[in-house]
Design an enzyme around this catalytic site. Structure first.
Site, PDB file in Angstrom:
ATOM      1  N   THR A  44       0.830  -1.207   0.000  1.00 34.19           N
ATOM      2  CA  THR A  44       0.000   0.000   0.000  1.00 34.19           C
ATOM      3  C   THR A  44       0.866   1.259   0.000  1.00 34.19           C
ATOM      4  O   THR A  44       0.399   2.320  -0.391  1.00 34.19           O
ATOM      5  CB  THR A  44      -0.913   0.030   1.251  1.00 34.19           C
ATOM      6  OG1 THR A  44      -0.119  -0.354   2.379  1.00 34.19           O
ATOM      7  CG2 THR A  44      -2.071  -0.929   1.115  1.00 34.19           C
ATOM      8  N   ASP A  45       2.139   1.125   0.423  1.00 35.20           N
ATOM      9  CA  ASP A  45       2.958   2.357   0.573  1.00 35.20           C
ATOM     10  C   ASP A  45       3.175   3.049  -0.767  1.00 35.20           C
ATOM     11  O   ASP A  45       3.008   4.262  -0.882  1.00 35.20           O
ATOM     12  CB  ASP A  45       4.278   2.105   1.342  1.00 35.20           C
ATOM     13  CG  ASP A  45       5.219   1.075   0.738  1.00 35.20           C
ATOM     14  OD1 ASP A  45       4.842   0.408  -0.254  1.00 35.20           O
ATOM     15  OD2 ASP A  45       6.348   0.939   1.254  1.00 35.20           O
ATOM     16  N   GLY A 130      17.690 -11.290   3.728  1.00 35.55           N
ATOM     17  CA  GLY A 130      16.796 -11.928   2.762  1.00 35.55           C
ATOM     18  C   GLY A 130      15.533 -12.508   3.378  1.00 35.55           C
ATOM     19  O   GLY A 130      14.852 -13.307   2.759  1.00 35.55           O
ATOM     20  N   ALA A 131      15.193 -12.092   4.596  1.00 36.62           N
ATOM     21  CA  ALA A 131      14.008 -12.643   5.263  1.00 36.62           C
ATOM     22  C   ALA A 131      12.816 -11.690   5.164  1.00 36.62           C
ATOM     23  O   ALA A 131      11.741 -11.969   5.681  1.00 36.62           O
ATOM     24  CB  ALA A 131      14.324 -12.924   6.728  1.00 36.62           C
ATOM     25  N   GLY A 132      13.014 -10.545   4.515  1.00 41.31           N
ATOM     26  CA  GLY A 132      11.925  -9.567   4.408  1.00 41.31           C
ATOM     27  C   GLY A 132      11.765  -8.740   5.670  1.00 41.31           C
ATOM     28  O   GLY A 132      10.687  -8.227   5.958  1.00 41.31           O
ATOM     29  N   GLU A 168      17.865   3.473  -2.523  1.00 45.84           N
ATOM     30  CA  GLU A 168      17.455   2.126  -2.935  1.00 45.84           C
ATOM     31  C   GLU A 168      16.775   2.145  -4.310  1.00 45.84           C
ATOM     32  O   GLU A 168      17.010   1.273  -5.140  1.00 45.84           O
ATOM     33  CB  GLU A 168      16.527   1.516  -1.871  1.00 45.84           C
ATOM     34  CG  GLU A 168      16.419   0.035  -2.057  1.00 45.84           C
ATOM     35  CD  GLU A 168      16.147  -0.741  -0.789  1.00 45.84           C
ATOM     36  OE1 GLU A 168      16.400  -0.224   0.321  1.00 45.84           O
ATOM     37  OE2 GLU A 168      15.664  -1.877  -0.915  1.00 45.84           O
ATOM     38  N   ASP A 180       9.807   1.003   4.888  1.00 50.72           N
ATOM     39  CA  ASP A 180      10.898   0.402   5.656  1.00 50.72           C
ATOM     40  C   ASP A 180      11.845   1.460   6.222  1.00 50.72           C
ATOM     41  O   ASP A 180      12.214   1.434   7.394  1.00 50.72           O
ATOM     42  CB  ASP A 180      11.682  -0.586   4.780  1.00 50.72           C
ATOM     43  CG  ASP A 180      10.790  -1.619   4.116  1.00 50.72           C
ATOM     44  OD1 ASP A 180       9.608  -1.703   4.491  1.00 50.72           O
ATOM     45  OD2 ASP A 180      11.268  -2.332   3.213  1.00 50.72           O
TER      46      ASP A 180
HETATM   47  C1  GLA Z   1       8.939  -4.195   0.652  1.00 46.94           C
HETATM   48  C2  GLA Z   1       9.160  -2.724   0.290  1.00 46.94           C
HETATM   49  C3  GLA Z   1       8.159  -1.823   1.021  1.00 46.94           C
HETATM   50  C4  GLA Z   1       6.725  -2.318   0.832  1.00 46.94           C
HETATM   51  C5  GLA Z   1       6.640  -3.818   1.121  1.00 46.94           C
HETATM   52  C6  GLA Z   1       5.275  -4.381   0.826  1.00 46.94           C
HETATM   53  O1  GLA Z   1       9.260  -4.391   2.001  1.00 46.94           O
HETATM   54  O2  GLA Z   1      10.469  -2.329   0.667  1.00 46.94           O
HETATM   55  O3  GLA Z   1       8.299  -0.504   0.569  1.00 46.94           O
HETATM   56  O4  GLA Z   1       6.239  -2.011  -0.431  1.00 46.94           O
HETATM   57  O5  GLA Z   1       7.594  -4.566   0.398  1.00 46.94           O
HETATM   58  O6  GLA Z   1       4.338  -3.858   1.679  1.00 46.94           O
END
Ligand code: GLA
Length: 404
Positions: A44-45, A130-132, A168, A180
């Site tokens: 959504t960002d 790499g884990a999100g 980034e 993030d």
């Molecule tokens: C990644 C991106 C964020 C966001 C998420 C999904 O973490 O870095 O900006 O878009 O995916 O919500």
């Protein structure tokens, strides 16, 4: 104020200082920026919508001391490697290397007009890679904060977040949104942040008491991840273009509600319609959870998080078997208040809000059940919401304090 991560932070700052001294022969200032977990509001960002992340206890740490020339010499403890770069010649894009993140942060700051100083940097992080969980935001923000400080610039946290996002997007080459970097800069211990990604206004919301943030790592990262992220962004942009035939002047899906979407369904392919339905309904879910937290409530969270997961699985199509299995297993456990996949998708982690007293059992049972179904032993992290980027002052007695 004592360091927000208390003992861990104090030990880490002390350790980093010692290692910095033995590598570079002088003392250093120490900075820290955290990774994050998103509680709700996925993809959504970049649609100018709402997100609800929290900074977590895993961080990237930077020790820094100025040099007399224009060089930045960056040592990574994780990669056991040094990258030297010239501040007057940073290039315009990365090399596909870990150092793209810190060098990109320096690049974006200078592009925005900040004059930086040459420096030696020692970087060490414990955000799982790499884990999100945004190890990239943590390294960008901690480096950016350190470089600005050593050059004598005041820190504007929102500006720093935007410039790290720029690093980034333009230097590293990943079209991520602002979530993030923003939460890594503004995170608050014990709180989640409800961020309006259009105005960049945010509210800190105290997490309900007696709730642990339990992050379950599926241990898979499917190749699709990077490419599909950009595809989803492009689909949203295409949907806005098509919808603007009937809704003139709209700039993003933030400005469209479900009724308008239904009325104009004919303008969109089935896929684009589902992508939009996810984004629009997810924004509503973020607001719902923010309202619950604002009232100190947690009842009703489970349904909203489950609807979010389903929407990502069926409409946005960013889940995968491992994530679905992890969520299903979590939903069978005692003490669960809500579970869903978190982050960009196609692997990585789920976020689970779990009763503090049940968290250890939850960890044990979910791990065993996931391993028997998928054949991989998951990492499970029981976290607390933590403080955003900060300087950790190591005093003469090596007792770190933080200044924000
Ligand atoms: C990644 C991106 C964020 C966001 C998420 C999904 O973490 O870095 O900006 O878009 O995916 O919500």
């Amino acid at each position: 104020m004592l360091c927000s991560c208390k003992q861990t932070c104090m030990n880490k700052a002390h350790e980093l200082l010692t290692r910095f001294k033995s590598r570079f022969g002088v003392g250093a200032s120490i900075y820290r920026a955290p990774g994050r977990v998103n509680l709700i509001g996925e993809h959504t960002d970049y649609n100018e919508g709402f997100v609800l992340p929290a900074a977590i206890g895993f961080s990237c740490w930077v020790g820094i001391a100025p040099r007399d020339d224009r060089k930045v010499s960056i040592y990574s403890e994780n990669f056991k490697e040094t990258r030297d770069a010239d501040l007057d010649d940073l290039g315009t894009h990365g090399l596909g290397h870990w150092s793209d993140y810190p060098v990109g942060a320096a690049w974006a700051l200078q592009e925005a007009g900040y004059r930086l100083r040459g420096a030696n940097l020692y970087i060490a992080g414990n955000v799982p890679l790499g884990a999100g969980l945004s190890s990239s935001a943590a390294i960008e923000v901690s480096t950016g904060y350190a470089l600005l400080s050593v050059a004598g610039h005041a820190i504007d946290r929102t500006k720093l977040a935007l410039l790290c996002q720029r690093a980034e997007n333009n230097f590293v080459g990943a079209r991520v949104g602002i979530m993030d970097q923003f939460v890594s800069c503004h995170g608050r211990a014990g709180h989640a942040l409800m961020i309006d990604c259009r105005s960049l206004e945010y509210r800190t919301l105290q997490l309900p008491p007696k709730v642990s943030l339990v992050i379950c790592n599926t241990m898979v990262k499917h190749k699709l991840q990077a490419g599909e992220y950009n595809v989803r962004r492009a689909e949203c942009e295409e949907a806005v273009r098509k919808l603007s035939a009937a809704l003139p002047g709209i700039r993003s899906l933030r400005e469209v509600d479900l009724e308008q979407l239904t009325q104009n369904r004919g303008l969109l392919s089935e896929t684009l319609y589902r992508r939009c339905r996810h984004v629009i309904s997810e924004n509503a879910r973020v607001r719902k959870v923010a309202d619950l937290f604002a009232q100190g409530k947690i009842g009703g969270l489970r349904e909203v998080m489950s609807a979010s997961h389903q929407s990502m699985r069926d409409d946005y199509e960013i889940s995968c078997r491992e994530l679905d299995v992890m969520v299903k297993i979590a939903e069978r456990q005692r003490g669960l208040y809500g579970a869903r996949m978190t982050g960009g998708g196609f692997g990585g982690c789920t976020i689970n809000l779990v009763d503090v007293e049940q968290a250890a059992d939850f960890e044990r049972l979910v791990s065993a059940e996931y391993e028997s179904e998928i054949g991989l032993r998951p990492d499970v992290y029981i976290c607390e919401a933590s403080q955003g980027a900060e300087r950790v002052e190591t005093t003469a007695e090596n007792v770190p304090n933080v200044t924000r």
